[in-house]
Motif scaffolding. Structure first.
Motif, short mmCIF file in Angstrom:
data_model
loop_
_atom_site.label_atom_id
_atom_site.label_comp_id
_atom_site.label_asym_id
_atom_site.label_seq_id
_atom_site.Cartn_x
_atom_site.Cartn_y
_atom_site.Cartn_z
N LEU A 71 3.31 12.66 8.50
CA LEU A 71 3.29 12.45 7.06
C LEU A 71 3.65 13.70 6.27
O LEU A 71 4.06 13.60 5.11
CB LEU A 71 1.92 11.92 6.63
CG LEU A 71 1.54 10.54 7.17
CD1 LEU A 71 0.19 10.10 6.63
CD2 LEU A 71 2.62 9.50 6.84
N TRP A 83 4.76 6.44 2.78
CA TRP A 83 4.73 5.67 4.03
C TRP A 83 4.26 4.26 3.76
O TRP A 83 3.67 3.97 2.72
CB TRP A 83 3.91 6.37 5.10
CG TRP A 83 2.43 6.53 4.90
CD1 TRP A 83 1.79 7.06 3.82
CD2 TRP A 83 1.40 6.21 5.85
NE1 TRP A 83 0.44 7.10 4.03
CE2 TRP A 83 0.16 6.59 5.27
CE3 TRP A 83 1.41 5.67 7.13
CZ2 TRP A 83 -1.06 6.41 5.91
CZ3 TRP A 83 0.19 5.50 7.78
CH2 TRP A 83 -1.02 5.88 7.18
N THR A 122 2.32 0.83 5.48
CA THR A 122 1.43 0.39 6.54
C THR A 122 1.23 -1.12 6.49
O THR A 122 1.54 -1.77 5.50
CB THR A 122 0.04 1.07 6.43
OG1 THR A 122 -0.82 0.29 5.58
CG2 THR A 122 0.14 2.47 5.88
N ASP A 181 -2.15 8.47 -1.46
CA ASP A 181 -2.91 8.68 -0.23
C ASP A 181 -3.64 10.01 -0.33
O ASP A 181 -3.10 11.07 -0.01
CB ASP A 181 -1.96 8.67 0.98
CG ASP A 181 -2.73 8.60 2.29
OD1 ASP A 181 -3.87 9.08 2.32
OD2 ASP A 181 -2.20 8.05 3.27
N LYS A 207 1.45 5.74 -0.70
CA LYS A 207 1.24 4.81 0.41
C LYS A 207 1.38 3.38 -0.08
O LYS A 207 0.76 2.99 -1.08
CB LYS A 207 -0.16 5.04 0.98
CG LYS A 207 -0.57 4.14 2.13
CD LYS A 207 -1.99 4.53 2.54
CE LYS A 207 -2.53 3.67 3.64
NZ LYS A 207 -3.93 4.05 3.97
N ASN A 247 1.08 -0.73 0.96
CA ASN A 247 0.48 -1.71 1.86
C ASN A 247 0.97 -3.11 1.46
O ASN A 247 0.23 -3.87 0.84
CB ASN A 247 -1.05 -1.63 1.78
CG ASN A 247 -1.58 -0.23 2.01
OD1 ASN A 247 -1.33 0.37 3.04
ND2 ASN A 247 -2.31 0.30 1.03
N HIS A 290 -6.91 5.48 7.59
CA HIS A 290 -6.84 4.89 6.26
C HIS A 290 -8.08 5.16 5.42
O HIS A 290 -8.40 4.43 4.49
CB HIS A 290 -6.62 3.38 6.38
CG HIS A 290 -5.39 3.02 7.14
ND1 HIS A 290 -4.12 3.36 6.72
CD2 HIS A 290 -5.22 2.37 8.31
CE1 HIS A 290 -3.23 2.92 7.59
NE2 HIS A 290 -3.89 2.33 8.57
#
Length: 242
Positions: A129, A135, A137, A157, A169, A171, A236
């Motif tokens: 990272l 990123w 997830t 994050d 981040k 999701n 996480h």
């Protein structure tokens, strides 16, 4: 570094009403240096959705050295199926050797999984990272009601951001249920881990994962010897020491 000055709370409220594909499209179009975290489980949905949106995709997986043989085969199957590179991040040999020399290979059964996961998962993830601006997830709210019920679609994050970089981040599957994920896998006829046919739902390292019984929650198959509130490896959790 990508300049990303959005109000995260407002953006999360907006994207929460969007489909996973729309969320991925936003993420991939706003960041050039963004990576998908592929755990060798249901995260294949992210790759199936994203591979038509961006080329090449940056995908990585954490190779702890303790994964099931089926998981290693699955990772390679996905690599070949989508014709993508999957970067495997491994633990630092010296730290791993120090742990196993001092405590053996199964110390987590006695003193908890945090130390082992810190070496095999968190440090390699932090290393990866540090090289990206954002990123993606496969986290979902229904994976663990006790610890993931507040998963946001997009967030800063805090665990892996630094003084020099605000890591974003995404999701995209946060609001999907396990049933929706598997409906999509079957509909799209994408590869999946053979362990799912043996009663495994949430799949991690071999010594720390077991099949679940009917009506058990999927996280009950992970670190089953510990309290339910401790069933996170730290990837996480926002209060990890940097």
């Amino acid at each position: 570094m990508t300049q990303f000055n959005h109000d995260i709370e407002a953006l999360n409220a907006e994207l929460s009403t969007k489909s996973p594909r729309e969320i991925l499209k936003f993420a991939l179009s706003n960041f050039n240096n963004i990576a998908i975290s592929f755990s060798g489980s249901e995260d294949v949905v992210l790759i199936e959705l994203a591979h038509k949106l961006a080329n090449p995709l940056q995908v990585f997986s954490l190779d702890t050295g303790r994964l099931h043989p089926e998981t290693y085969r699955f990772i390679d199957k996905v690599r070949k199926h989508y014709k993508i590179d999957i970067e495997t991040m491994s633990p630092q040999p010296d730290k791993l050797q120090e742990l196993t020399k001092e405590k053996g290979l199964f110390s987590f059964y006695e003193d908890g999984h945090a130390e082992c996961c810190g070496i095999r998962k968190i440090e390699p993830l932090r290393r990866k990272l540090a090289t990206v601006d954002a990123w993606i997830t496969g986290q979902r709210k229904d994976q663990s009601p006790g610890t993931r019920s507040n998963v946001a679609v997009v967030e800063v994050d805090e665990a892996f951001s630094t003084e020099d970089k605000r890591l974003i981040k995404f999701n995209p599957l946060a609001n999907w249920t396990s049933e929706e994920v598997w409906n999509y896998i079957r509909m799209s006829e994408v590869p999946y881990n053979e362990l799912h046919e043996q009663g495994y739902i949430s799949i991690g390292c071999e010594p720390c994962t077991r099949p679940v019984l009917p009506n058990q929650h999927e996280r009950e198959g992970r670190w089953w010897w510990e309290e339910a509130t401790q069933k996170e490896c730290g990837l996480h959790v926002g209060n990890i020491e940097k």
